[in-house]
Motif scaffolding. Sequence first.
Motif, PDB file in Angstrom:
ATOM      1  N   SER A 288      55.702  34.875  44.096  1.00  0.00           N
ATOM      2  CA  SER A 288      55.791  34.717  42.736  1.00  0.00           C
ATOM      3  C   SER A 288      55.242  36.338  42.154  1.00  0.00           C
ATOM      4  CB  SER A 288      55.008  33.815  41.975  1.00  0.00           C
ATOM      5  OG  SER A 288      53.621  33.879  42.203  1.00  0.00           O
ATOM      6  N   VAL A 289      54.242  36.688  43.063  1.00  0.00           N
ATOM      7  CA  VAL A 289      53.722  38.162  42.961  1.00  0.00           C
ATOM      8  C   VAL A 289      54.950  39.099  43.145  1.00  0.00           C
ATOM      9  CG1 VAL A 289      52.018  39.784  43.583  1.00  0.00           C
ATOM     10  CG2 VAL A 289      51.200  37.548  43.311  1.00  0.00           C
ATOM     11  N   VAL A 290      55.534  38.992  44.049  1.00  0.00           N
ATOM     12  CA  VAL A 290      56.661  39.937  44.507  1.00  0.00           C
ATOM     13  C   VAL A 290      57.649  39.758  43.240  1.00  0.00           C
ATOM     14  CG1 VAL A 290      58.556  40.417  46.215  1.00  0.00           C
ATOM     15  CG2 VAL A 290      56.315  40.085  47.038  1.00  0.00           C
TER      16      VAL A 290
ATOM     17  N   ALA B 149      58.217  48.074  43.048  1.00  0.00           N
ATOM     18  CA  ALA B 149      57.106  47.718  44.401  1.00  0.00           C
ATOM     19  C   ALA B 149      57.492  46.427  44.952  1.00  0.00           C
ATOM     20  CB  ALA B 149      55.663  47.836  43.647  1.00  0.00           C
ATOM     21  N   VAL B 150      57.364  46.415  46.055  1.00  0.00           N
ATOM     22  CA  VAL B 150      57.269  45.314  47.036  1.00  0.00           C
ATOM     23  C   VAL B 150      56.253  45.109  47.774  1.00  0.00           C
ATOM     24  CG1 VAL B 150      58.713  44.158  48.880  1.00  0.00           C
ATOM     25  CG2 VAL B 150      59.925  45.680  47.178  1.00  0.00           C
ATOM     26  N   PRO B 151      55.248  44.304  47.197  1.00  0.00           N
ATOM     27  CA  PRO B 151      53.915  43.877  47.851  1.00  0.00           C
ATOM     28  C   PRO B 151      54.285  43.299  49.230  1.00  0.00           C
ATOM     29  CG  PRO B 151      53.902  43.037  45.740  1.00  0.00           C
ATOM     30  CD  PRO B 151      55.281  43.523  45.744  1.00  0.00           C
TER      31      PRO B 151
ATOM     32  N   ALA C  34      51.010  45.210  40.739  1.00  0.00           N
ATOM     33  CA  ALA C  34      49.950  44.700  39.937  1.00  0.00           C
ATOM     34  C   ALA C  34      49.894  43.143  40.177  1.00  0.00           C
ATOM     35  CB  ALA C  34      50.259  44.807  38.454  1.00  0.00           C
ATOM     36  N   TRP C  35      48.637  42.816  40.286  1.00  0.00           N
ATOM     37  CA  TRP C  35      48.512  41.236  40.632  1.00  0.00           C
ATOM     38  C   TRP C  35      48.191  40.427  39.169  1.00  0.00           C
ATOM     39  CZ3 TRP C  35      48.383  38.371  45.283  1.00  0.00           C
ATOM     40  CH2 TRP C  35      47.772  37.296  45.113  1.00  0.00           C
ATOM     41  N   PRO C  36      48.790  39.538  38.674  1.00  0.00           N
ATOM     42  CA  PRO C  36      48.808  38.800  37.372  1.00  0.00           C
ATOM     43  C   PRO C  36      47.525  38.385  37.352  1.00  0.00           C
ATOM     44  CG  PRO C  36      50.659  38.032  38.825  1.00  0.00           C
ATOM     45  CD  PRO C  36      50.170  38.801  39.643  1.00  0.00           C
ATOM     46  N   ARG C  37      46.933  38.798  36.098  1.00  0.00           N
ATOM     47  CA  ARG C  37      45.669  38.256  35.802  1.00  0.00           C
ATOM     48  C   ARG C  37      45.527  38.052  34.168  1.00  0.00           C
ATOM     49  NH1 ARG C  37      44.264  44.118  36.655  1.00  0.00           N
ATOM     50  NH2 ARG C  37      44.050  45.233  34.808  1.00  0.00           N
ATOM     51  N   PRO C  38      44.817  36.886  33.933  1.00  0.00           N
ATOM     52  CA  PRO C  38      44.634  36.573  32.527  1.00  0.00           C
ATOM     53  C   PRO C  38      43.407  37.249  31.783  1.00  0.00           C
ATOM     54  CG  PRO C  38      43.923  34.830  33.797  1.00  0.00           C
ATOM     55  CD  PRO C  38      44.418  35.906  34.725  1.00  0.00           C
TER      56      PRO C  38
END
Length: 713
Positions: A119-121, A132-134, A87-91
């Motif tokens: 930071s996403v990883v 998960a490891v992007p 997942a990609w952080p989203r507001p």
Amino acid sequence: MVGLIGLAGIAGLAIRPSPDNNTGSADYVILAGSAGLRWDDLDPQRTPTLWAEASRGSIGWLSVRSAMRVTCPSDGWLTLGAGNYAAWPRPSTGSRCEPASPALTQPDDIGANLTEQRSVVQNNQDRLPYGAVPGALAESVRCTYAFGPAAAMAAARPFGRVDKYQPSLPADATGLLSQCNLSIVDLGAVSGSGAQRQQQVQAADAMLARVVAARPSRSLLMVAGVSDTERSGRLHVAIAEGEGWNGGWLTSAGTGRDGYLQLIDLAPTVLTALGKPAPERLFAGRAATVVEGRPAGVTDSMLGVHNADQRSVAQNAVAGIFFEVLAGLQILLFLLAVPVMVRARRHAGPRGPALPSARLVSVLELALIAAALAIPAALLADATPWWRYGHPAWVFGSVTGLFIVIGTVLVRLAPRYGRTLWPLGAAAAVASVVVGFDLLTGAQLQLNGVAGYSAVSGGRYAGVGGVGLGVFVAGLLVLAGSLAQWIAKPWRPVIVVLLGGIGVVMVGSPYLGADPVGAIAVTAGVCVAAAITTGGWLTFSRFAWAALAGLAVTIGFAVVDLSRPAADQGIVGRLLTELGNGTAGPAMQRAAAANGQALLDSPLTVLAVAGVLMLAFCQFSPWGGLNRLFGLHPALRAAGAGVTVAVLIAGVLNGSALTVAGAAAATAVPTAVLTALRVLLHAADRTRPEGETDGPGGPLTRVTSSPNVRQPS
């Protein structure tokens, strides 16, 4: 008996189809993705390139499940590069997904850096339960070339580096797609409807035409609708075209269903095509393969009556309504049954409340039979194209109601209807036969069915679902308990074991139910039922033998499953492997989260609780009648105990909480209440000892007196 159950369980669980690796190898893989691209976007005139690739290549429905409930473009591209639910952080929480627009820097003219990747990883590792490891896909190949910011999210390595990058695919891409063995191209997002959507699809088709013109020889071209673009789940396009990918359905061991693929399957497919090993314990998907049997034309395969996306959309909308209505109606029916049962109890003295009228009892019995047949009727309704009409909920409800009426009339008009156990056994037989026949024919009624499971949710694509498992287990064991009353005590466990063994094989076989955890749960339930089917309590010795049989099946299957390669292991083998290497924490966390979500979200939780409360009233109140029923028919008490054990174990281990128990309760509790009511109405009838029974109803083999005539106490 223990040996028979154990052998049946291991036979059903251990035999697995050999993996089909008939696809070809490639020197280059080109993965062209378009967020939101669906099969009904394709047209031979407006999108000639997409149509031609689909006609030449292997195709399927792509489920784009990610770590988020709805997979927006950023989540889809990241999941593609991780080979696992990411997942990609989203507001934003609006009705539409934001476009994928990551922050990129280009310190040179060759590659790029995804500035937020580290930071996403970290977020996916620390806050999400999938491990998960992007960037795992990019880290597994020599070089990646990304065309477009969204493609860079899939092509970036875990530390953010994109080996080669261009903001868009040039008009002449000759030579570019052979510079790296993996090229990822963003064809653009497709969203909205009408003319705007058609323009976006045509633009994606035009870019794909440039890709096709520039692709090198010995290359595999994959086209994927990598995500949703609105806050609703859909099925998307999956095409693979190249050597070994010429026609046929796409599938994978992860779905087990011809024509269905997961987004997480694309990364291992890329590595398999390139002849490279998948990173250990990082990928959750399985490599795609090709199976024959697909119609030649795209229209005959994916559109019209074969449009699984359209059906899944209708299923998601109607399923919630159906189970909410079913829960409400069954609760109302139970509330109406309580005063009838209170009046039905015969009093010892000369005074007491008047017995319920024969007409009222008859109407209540028919309503209870109809309630028990609701889910099997819904499964049969899924055989009709109800989802293609303008008001699918009304059409589905009408068809389901028709099947309920037909089933109720058949049970009522049967010559044996007057026998005490006939409605209970007949309804159970209908439930088990409907689900069993569906499993024997490929579980077509459950896939994207209201009483089944949705491919969009990504939880299951083949075999028996949670609802089907609950209905099947309840029907099979209650039927076994009813039939056991025909024969002498010593032979009753044989009936339970024979029918239960069939159930274990059908649930656990990868060719049928494909649910090994469910099969182990059914084994435990059958063992408990067989142990007490002759009467008496569940003593320590009986429990020990039942537990031994369940343990034998589990250990036997685990030994067989662990002997397979890791990629071919089932859920039991994978779980034991993860426990052995210390990586089972995320899996257990996922199961706990799934149980919590199912417990709060599913109307079947309400049905399970309502069924337990109604059975408690029937057993522990002075007007219940269930204790007398179990005393006269101990095989039914055994069946009830077996069903309880099986559905609770299956629900907890499969992450569906009380879903399985709710389906079982909806199937068995109404007719159990009906049978208890019959026992109350004839509690003063003259009975004979159990050994002198003359039919399946035991001592109460036939309803012979009017409920309005008070019998002497």
